[in-house]
Design a protein around this motif. Structure first.
Motif, PDB file in Angstrom:
ATOM      1  N   ALA A  15       5.267 -46.042 -46.219  1.00  0.00           N
ATOM      2  CA  ALA A  15       4.722 -47.327 -45.795  1.00  0.00           C
ATOM      3  C   ALA A  15       4.930 -48.382 -46.866  1.00  0.00           C
ATOM      4  O   ALA A  15       4.983 -48.082 -48.058  1.00  0.00           O
ATOM      5  CB  ALA A  15       3.230 -47.194 -45.477  1.00  0.00           C
ATOM      6  N   VAL A  17      10.543 -46.921 -37.256  1.00  0.00           N
ATOM      7  CA  VAL A  17       9.076 -46.859 -37.189  1.00  0.00           C
ATOM      8  C   VAL A  17       8.657 -45.635 -36.401  1.00  0.00           C
ATOM      9  O   VAL A  17       9.001 -45.495 -35.225  1.00  0.00           O
ATOM     10  CB  VAL A  17       8.496 -48.128 -36.539  1.00  0.00           C
ATOM     11  CG1 VAL A  17       6.975 -48.055 -36.507  1.00  0.00           C
ATOM     12  CG2 VAL A  17       8.967 -49.373 -37.276  1.00  0.00           C
ATOM     13  N   PHE A  68       3.849 -55.993 -40.900  1.00  0.00           N
ATOM     14  CA  PHE A  68       4.965 -55.367 -40.192  1.00  0.00           C
ATOM     15  C   PHE A  68       6.103 -56.360 -39.970  1.00  0.00           C
ATOM     16  O   PHE A  68       7.283 -56.020 -40.164  1.00  0.00           O
ATOM     17  CB  PHE A  68       4.509 -54.820 -38.843  1.00  0.00           C
ATOM     18  CG  PHE A  68       5.655 -54.490 -37.928  1.00  0.00           C
ATOM     19  CD1 PHE A  68       6.494 -53.417 -38.207  1.00  0.00           C
ATOM     20  CD2 PHE A  68       5.925 -55.275 -36.814  1.00  0.00           C
ATOM     21  CE1 PHE A  68       7.585 -53.127 -37.382  1.00  0.00           C
ATOM     22  CE2 PHE A  68       6.999 -54.978 -35.988  1.00  0.00           C
ATOM     23  CZ  PHE A  68       7.835 -53.911 -36.281  1.00  0.00           C
ATOM     24  N   CYS A 116       3.597 -48.011 -39.821  1.00  0.00           N
ATOM     25  CA  CYS A 116       3.437 -49.463 -39.923  1.00  0.00           C
ATOM     26  C   CYS A 116       2.130 -49.939 -39.300  1.00  0.00           C
ATOM     27  O   CYS A 116       1.540 -49.262 -38.455  1.00  0.00           O
ATOM     28  CB  CYS A 116       4.601 -50.179 -39.220  1.00  0.00           C
ATOM     29  SG  CYS A 116       6.207 -49.913 -40.003  1.00  0.00           S
ATOM     30  N   HIS A 159       2.939 -47.239 -34.999  1.00  0.00           N
ATOM     31  CA  HIS A 159       2.155 -48.382 -35.439  1.00  0.00           C
ATOM     32  C   HIS A 159       0.683 -47.994 -35.377  1.00  0.00           C
ATOM     33  O   HIS A 159       0.251 -47.300 -34.457  1.00  0.00           O
ATOM     34  CB  HIS A 159       2.394 -49.583 -34.529  1.00  0.00           C
ATOM     35  CG  HIS A 159       3.776 -50.142 -34.605  1.00  0.00           C
ATOM     36  ND1 HIS A 159       4.135 -51.121 -35.501  1.00  0.00           N
ATOM     37  CD2 HIS A 159       4.896 -49.854 -33.878  1.00  0.00           C
ATOM     38  CE1 HIS A 159       5.409 -51.424 -35.323  1.00  0.00           C
ATOM     39  NE2 HIS A 159       5.900 -50.667 -34.352  1.00  0.00           N
ATOM     40  N   PHE A 173       8.925 -44.894 -41.174  1.00  0.00           N
ATOM     41  CA  PHE A 173       7.780 -45.657 -41.668  1.00  0.00           C
ATOM     42  C   PHE A 173       6.566 -45.513 -40.754  1.00  0.00           C
ATOM     43  O   PHE A 173       6.692 -45.365 -39.533  1.00  0.00           O
ATOM     44  CB  PHE A 173       8.132 -47.144 -41.752  1.00  0.00           C
ATOM     45  CG  PHE A 173       8.764 -47.549 -43.055  1.00  0.00           C
ATOM     46  CD1 PHE A 173       8.052 -48.255 -44.003  1.00  0.00           C
ATOM     47  CD2 PHE A 173      10.088 -47.213 -43.322  1.00  0.00           C
ATOM     48  CE1 PHE A 173       8.634 -48.624 -45.200  1.00  0.00           C
ATOM     49  CE2 PHE A 173      10.678 -47.588 -44.515  1.00  0.00           C
ATOM     50  CZ  PHE A 173       9.953 -48.297 -45.460  1.00  0.00           C
TER      51      PHE A 173
END
Length: 307
Positions: free
Chosen positions: A240, A219, A203, A195, A222, A193
């Protein structure tokens, strides 16, 4: 017992920041002056208001009691300014709103911008929080208005239906999932993902849903905004979880496929709350009404046209 309004503003700023230097900066005084004023306030009240620990400045039980009164006091000051302001033209004041990331990015920001342009003497504090914490924050006078997803059992609030949204999975068009029309979250959790930042309510919600599904959220990175999230998805970095409203206001047509989620929690009903006993000043009422009346928001509350 002698202390000034500035001392109470400083106390409130320190309580919110949990840091003396940050609180001092918020009221435009030096840290040494802030320390002196805080000691004077504690001496005047006859009790300690804070304890220092590894997390910063934490309120004592006496401090918690003072905080509730100080918030109520400054609400009264705001109303006084508004009453005096009626003798001049235009709305004046300071409104505080807290909301989850989906509401902030998908609906609130455009409405807020238009309102502030129309009312140049109104200022705003906007804070992002997780939905489940927002009703209690409004009840505790930490915000004038709250917007959150889902229901609440917190009493003492007036609730208004604000908007309807849908959480979807965004993937690049060539992604293995792109051929699917609807998936469970578990299918997306097989992939990495992209995030929002670690403190984002978006998140934290995704992390909690993955944990409830008994899965590990992988993840890859970020990032700071939904726009950046979508750009990285388009580039093939990962998938996402995003609100459909975010994709609808993307600045350009992105090469992204949206997958519906076969999860009951994917349908997001956003609610606006204020305290039931709140005597909101005129500018805050006007701001609240502008949020509810925004045509792009209001249309989501309408039932779909029958085929």
């Amino acid at each position: 017992m002698r202390y000034e309004l500035t001392d109470l503003r400083l106390f409130l700023a320190i309580a919110q920041a949990k840091n003396l230097s940050t609180g001092a900066c918020a009221v435009h005084i030096t840290a040494s002056s802030a320390s002196y004023r805080l000691k004077n306030l504690e001496h005047a009240l006859g009790t300690s208001l804070f304890v220092r620990n590894a997390r910063g400045m934490e309120l004592t039980p006496a401090g918690e009691a003072v905080l509730a009164h100080v918030r109520e006091l400054f609400e009264g000051v705001e109303r006084m300014h508004e009453d005096v302001g009626r003798f001049t033209s235009g709305l004046k004041g300071h409104v505080r709103l807290t909301a989850n990331s989906s509401a902030l990015n998908g609906f609130i920001t455009p409405s807020l911008g238009r309102f502030l342009v129309l009312h140049p003497h109104v200022d705003a504090d906007i804070e992002e929080r997780q939905s489940e914490t927002i009703p209690a924050a409004v009840l505790a006078r930490e915000a004038d208005i709250g917007i959150f997803a889902g229901e609440t059992g917190v009493a003492g609030l007036d609730l208004h239906r604000y908007a309807l949204d849908q959480l979807v999975i965004a993937v690049p068009p060539a992604h293995p999932l792109a051929r699917e029309r609807e998936i469970k979250l578990g299918a997306a959790l097989d992939f990495e993902f992209v995030c929002m930042n670690r403190s984002s309510s978006n998140f934290l919600f995704l992390r909690d849903m993955a944990q409830k599904a008994g899965r590990q959220l992988r993840v890859r990175l970020h990032t700071h905004s939904f726009e950046a999230v979508l750009s990285l998805v388009e580039a093939g970095v990962g998938v996402a979880l995003v609100p459909r409203s975010i994709i609808a206001i993307a600045p350009d047509a992105r090469a992204i496929t949206m997958l519906a989620l076969a999860e009951t929690w994917a349908a997001r009903e956003l609610n606006l709350v204020v305290r039931a006993d709140a005597r909101l000043p005129t500018f805050a009422k006007a701001f609240m009404q502008s949020l509810l009346d925004d045509s792009r928001v209001a249309v989501t509350r309408e039932p779909p046209a029958s085929e």
